[in-house]
Scaffold this active site. Sequence first.
Site, PDB file in Angstrom:
ATOM      1  N   ASP A  72       5.410   3.613  -0.083  1.00  0.00           N
ATOM      2  CA  ASP A  72       4.341   4.082  -0.605  1.00  0.00           C
ATOM      3  C   ASP A  72       4.652   4.686  -1.934  1.00  0.00           C
ATOM      4  O   ASP A  72       5.754   5.317  -2.048  1.00  0.00           O
ATOM      5  CB  ASP A  72       3.520   4.791   0.214  1.00  0.00           C
ATOM      6  CG  ASP A  72       2.110   4.920  -0.162  1.00  0.00           C
ATOM      7  OD1 ASP A  72       1.561   4.233  -1.066  1.00  0.00           O
ATOM      8  OD2 ASP A  72       1.553   5.607   0.706  1.00  0.00           O
ATOM      9  N   ASN A 129       4.072   3.114  -5.517  1.00  0.00           N
ATOM     10  CA  ASN A 129       4.693   2.422  -6.564  1.00  0.00           C
ATOM     11  C   ASN A 129       3.525   2.527  -7.842  1.00  0.00           C
ATOM     12  O   ASN A 129       3.873   2.631  -8.871  1.00  0.00           O
ATOM     13  CB  ASN A 129       4.502   0.988  -6.125  1.00  0.00           C
ATOM     14  CG  ASN A 129       5.592   0.400  -5.103  1.00  0.00           C
ATOM     15  OD1 ASN A 129       6.629   1.327  -5.080  1.00  0.00           O
ATOM     16  ND2 ASN A 129       5.457  -0.499  -4.812  1.00  0.00           N
ATOM     17  N   ARG A 148       1.460   5.136  -8.276  1.00  0.00           N
ATOM     18  CA  ARG A 148       1.427   6.684  -8.782  1.00  0.00           C
ATOM     19  C   ARG A 148       2.908   6.596  -9.747  1.00  0.00           C
ATOM     20  O   ARG A 148       2.786   7.485 -10.835  1.00  0.00           O
ATOM     21  CB  ARG A 148       1.748   7.535  -7.705  1.00  0.00           C
ATOM     22  CG  ARG A 148       0.295   7.974  -7.429  1.00  0.00           C
ATOM     23  CD  ARG A 148       0.284   9.019  -5.946  1.00  0.00           C
ATOM     24  NE  ARG A 148       0.507   7.763  -4.921  1.00  0.00           N
ATOM     25  CZ  ARG A 148       0.881   8.218  -3.575  1.00  0.00           C
ATOM     26  NH1 ARG A 148       0.959   9.516  -3.282  1.00  0.00           N
ATOM     27  NH2 ARG A 148       1.058   7.045  -2.651  1.00  0.00           N
ATOM     28  N   ARG A 185       0.252  -0.949 -12.676  1.00  0.00           N
ATOM     29  CA  ARG A 185       0.757  -0.709 -11.300  1.00  0.00           C
ATOM     30  C   ARG A 185       1.846  -1.935 -10.974  1.00  0.00           C
ATOM     31  O   ARG A 185       2.719  -1.558 -10.376  1.00  0.00           O
ATOM     32  CB  ARG A 185      -0.221  -0.768 -10.276  1.00  0.00           C
ATOM     33  CG  ARG A 185      -1.345   0.202 -10.613  1.00  0.00           C
ATOM     34  CD  ARG A 185      -2.669  -0.085  -9.676  1.00  0.00           C
ATOM     35  NE  ARG A 185      -2.640  -0.406  -8.440  1.00  0.00           N
ATOM     36  CZ  ARG A 185      -1.955   0.959  -7.504  1.00  0.00           C
ATOM     37  NH1 ARG A 185      -2.255   2.259  -7.885  1.00  0.00           N
ATOM     38  NH2 ARG A 185      -1.589   0.997  -6.356  1.00  0.00           N
ATOM     39  N   HIS A 193       5.284  -2.059  -8.866  1.00  0.00           N
ATOM     40  CA  HIS A 193       5.747  -3.015  -7.815  1.00  0.00           C
ATOM     41  C   HIS A 193       7.153  -3.473  -8.090  1.00  0.00           C
ATOM     42  O   HIS A 193       8.070  -3.759  -7.202  1.00  0.00           O
ATOM     43  CB  HIS A 193       4.454  -3.842  -7.456  1.00  0.00           C
ATOM     44  CG  HIS A 193       3.077  -3.215  -7.143  1.00  0.00           C
ATOM     45  ND1 HIS A 193       3.201  -2.059  -6.056  1.00  0.00           N
ATOM     46  CD2 HIS A 193       2.135  -3.456  -7.256  1.00  0.00           C
ATOM     47  CE1 HIS A 193       2.380  -2.018  -5.858  1.00  0.00           C
ATOM     48  NE2 HIS A 193       1.209  -2.594  -6.559  1.00  0.00           N
ATOM     49  N   SER A 225      -0.509  -5.059   3.498  1.00  0.00           N
ATOM     50  CA  SER A 225      -1.330  -4.781   4.831  1.00  0.00           C
ATOM     51  C   SER A 225      -2.658  -5.666   4.820  1.00  0.00           C
ATOM     52  O   SER A 225      -2.988  -6.094   3.579  1.00  0.00           O
ATOM     53  CB  SER A 225      -1.676  -3.281   4.911  1.00  0.00           C
ATOM     54  OG  SER A 225      -2.658  -3.073   3.988  1.00  0.00           O
ATOM     55  N   LEU A 246      22.069  -7.920   9.820  1.00  0.00           N
ATOM     56  CA  LEU A 246      20.704  -7.213   9.878  1.00  0.00           C
ATOM     57  C   LEU A 246      19.662  -8.189   9.993  1.00  0.00           C
ATOM     58  O   LEU A 246      19.741  -9.162   9.432  1.00  0.00           O
ATOM     59  CB  LEU A 246      20.467  -6.442   8.449  1.00  0.00           C
ATOM     60  CG  LEU A 246      19.117  -6.011   8.206  1.00  0.00           C
ATOM     61  CD1 LEU A 246      19.109  -4.721   8.830  1.00  0.00           C
ATOM     62  CD2 LEU A 246      19.188  -5.521   6.664  1.00  0.00           C
TER      63      LEU A 246
HETATM   64  C1  FPP Z   1       2.381   1.107  -1.871  1.00  0.00           C
HETATM   65  O1  FPP Z   1       2.238   1.599  -3.187  1.00  0.00           O
HETATM   66  C2  FPP Z   1       3.212  -0.346  -2.026  1.00  0.00           C
HETATM   67  C3  FPP Z   1       2.538  -1.755  -1.931  1.00  0.00           C
HETATM   68  C4  FPP Z   1       1.301  -1.933  -1.085  1.00  0.00           C
HETATM   69  C5  FPP Z   1       3.481  -2.775  -2.026  1.00  0.00           C
HETATM   70  C6  FPP Z   1       4.926  -2.737  -1.441  1.00  0.00           C
HETATM   71  C7  FPP Z   1       5.485  -3.858  -2.072  1.00  0.00           C
HETATM   72  C8  FPP Z   1       6.874  -3.782  -2.732  1.00  0.00           C
HETATM   73  C9  FPP Z   1       7.510  -2.541  -2.795  1.00  0.00           C
HETATM   74  C10 FPP Z   1       7.227  -5.048  -3.351  1.00  0.00           C
HETATM   75  C11 FPP Z   1       7.289  -6.565  -2.525  1.00  0.00           C
HETATM   76  C12 FPP Z   1       8.204  -6.123  -1.351  1.00  0.00           C
HETATM   77  C13 FPP Z   1       9.335  -6.855  -0.981  1.00  0.00           C
HETATM   78  C14 FPP Z   1       9.715  -7.059   0.522  1.00  0.00           C
HETATM   79  C15 FPP Z   1       9.921  -7.921  -2.016  1.00  0.00           C
HETATM   80  P1  FPP Z   1       0.948   1.738  -3.506  1.00  0.00           P
HETATM   81  O2  FPP Z   1       0.499   0.499  -4.819  1.00  0.00           O
HETATM   82  O3  FPP Z   1      -0.086   1.895  -2.894  1.00  0.00           O
HETATM   83  O4  FPP Z   1       1.125   2.934  -4.564  1.00  0.00           O
HETATM   84  P2  FPP Z   1       0.081   4.258  -4.890  1.00  0.00           P
HETATM   85  O5  FPP Z   1      -0.400   4.912  -3.170  1.00  0.00           O
HETATM   86  O6  FPP Z   1       1.128   5.443  -5.512  1.00  0.00           O
HETATM   87  O7  FPP Z   1      -1.251   3.532  -5.480  1.00  0.00           O
END
Ligand code: FPP
Length: 237
Positions: free
Chosen positions: A20, A22, A24, A33, A37, A65, A131
């Site tokens: 979580d 990315n 921010r 955003r 990511h 999700s 793994l």
């Molecule tokens: C949450 O940060 C992050 C996500 C919803 C996406 C996670 C995905 C990745 C890290 C990239 C793809 C993954 C792989 C396995 C290659 P947020 O966007 O909710 O951040 P925020 O809460 O700060 O807005």
Amino acid sequence: MDRVGIDKSYLPRHVAIIMDGNGRWAKARNRPRSFGHRKGVERVKEIVRTSADMGIEVLTLYAFSTENWKRSQEEVRVLMSLLVEYLASEIDELDRQKVRFRSIGDRTALPGKLSGMLTAAEEKTARNTGLCLDVAINYGGRDEICAAARALALDYAAGKISDPGKESFEARLFTYGLPDVDFVIRTSGEERISNFLLYQIAYAELYFTKTLWPDFSSEEYVRAIEDFTRRNRRYGG
Ligand code: FPP
């Protein structure tokens, strides 16, 4: 001891991470955003390598999700294409590292290209013994439990099973065959589970850090694992 100096006998077998922060992270830099990511994917590569080096058996990453569809169309598109890019660029390297790739979640709603690549990646690495990298995409814990309960009821009604008990139920979860989750890590300061592996985390230890996912380094990951190794797990006993 392994390459990072942790006593293997106390390692968590299954680590699950809610990546979580990315958005921010990007906002703090006045960037879109998608920039956060993209940086997040670099962290994924590093944490996968470190997990393999430490000798973790299973790493489950929450990439998307069932609720994430509520984000803007553009952000959903970026996340889906980052997953496609990740698989395209990393699968040979993962295979070389003996990683067994798998993915959990409802694949039917995913773009056809991504869904096909997930299946291909699973097939290519199915016999690897290192793994197990398990990526949750369009995953929701309640949906998983309801689907397993429904499948169990249908199979029982059809006379396919005689005992609709715990084992038969677990055999209908996405994670069938994997050990229970030992350790949940969530970055970015939020302290909640957000519908992640609800059944599998029954006895998991939880670890929350304020660090945003793009800043979550291998060093901090190793410190979190060391913290786990010092915990006294009693399973209610
Ligand atoms: C949450 O940060 C992050 C996500 C919803 C996406 C996670 C995905 C990745 C890290 C990239 C793809 C993954 C792989 C396995 C290659 P947020 O966007 O909710 O951040 P925020 O809460 O700060 O807005």
